[in-house]
Enzyme design. Sequence first.
Site, short mmCIF file in Angstrom:
data_model
loop_
_atom_site.label_atom_id
_atom_site.label_comp_id
_atom_site.label_asym_id
_atom_site.label_seq_id
_atom_site.Cartn_x
_atom_site.Cartn_y
_atom_site.Cartn_z
CG HIS A 117 -45.82 -35.83 141.14
ND1 HIS A 117 -44.30 -35.35 140.40
CD2 HIS A 117 -45.80 -37.17 140.96
CE1 HIS A 117 -43.52 -36.18 140.17
NE2 HIS A 117 -45.20 -37.83 140.82
CD GLU A 119 -44.77 -30.48 142.91
OE1 GLU A 119 -43.76 -30.20 143.65
OE2 GLU A 119 -45.46 -31.68 142.83
CB CYS A 145 -40.56 -34.91 140.02
SG CYS A 145 -41.39 -34.13 138.97
CB CYS A 148 -43.28 -30.92 139.36
SG CYS A 148 -44.17 -32.26 139.51
#
Length: 196
Positions: A117, A119, A145, A148
Amino acid sequence: MLWQITLYSTQKICYFSKNRLRMFIMKSKRNKLPSKPKFKRPSWDEYFLSVAEAIAQRGTCDRGRAGTVIVKDHQLLAAGYVASPKGFPHCDDVGHQIKKITHEDGTVTQHCVRTVHAEQNAIVQAARNGVSIEGATVYVKMTPCRVCAMLLINAGINKIVCAMKYHTGKESEEMFKKAKIQVVFKNNEVEKYKKQ
């Protein structure tokens, strides 16, 4: 003596005597010539969200092409986008690696697990470059999410600015609230993408 003036409205150079210039100015005030449009600078949130959006264009998964920037004192510290680990195939090249997750309430969601991801990539970039992100603000496309969220909490992030909401972001929002991390949504719409 003649005065050289460039007219904004026509972009033409005109020459005026002192009396003629005085008459032109008085007439202009009556007719209110169009003024130069005023430039509106974006707010810091608008600016950094647009930077995150530009970074997202490097993403390699079309389901959630997202970008993240980590900022402190209005300085960009790190950035990341959705992509596979270095040397691994990308979704855009070989397709998605979808996993279904069954939640406690019985709902089933689908997630592509081929990519890292945005992040996570931003946090990794900061770590690789020896940049502390404690006390920073994170700008993201949508609510991070759960994984993260946990990483951002442990990294010491103070604030998260989201362009919109994530369809399973409620748990992350609750975690941020418990960790006393401010979350700002610029838009309350939920991000839609393929195979959600």
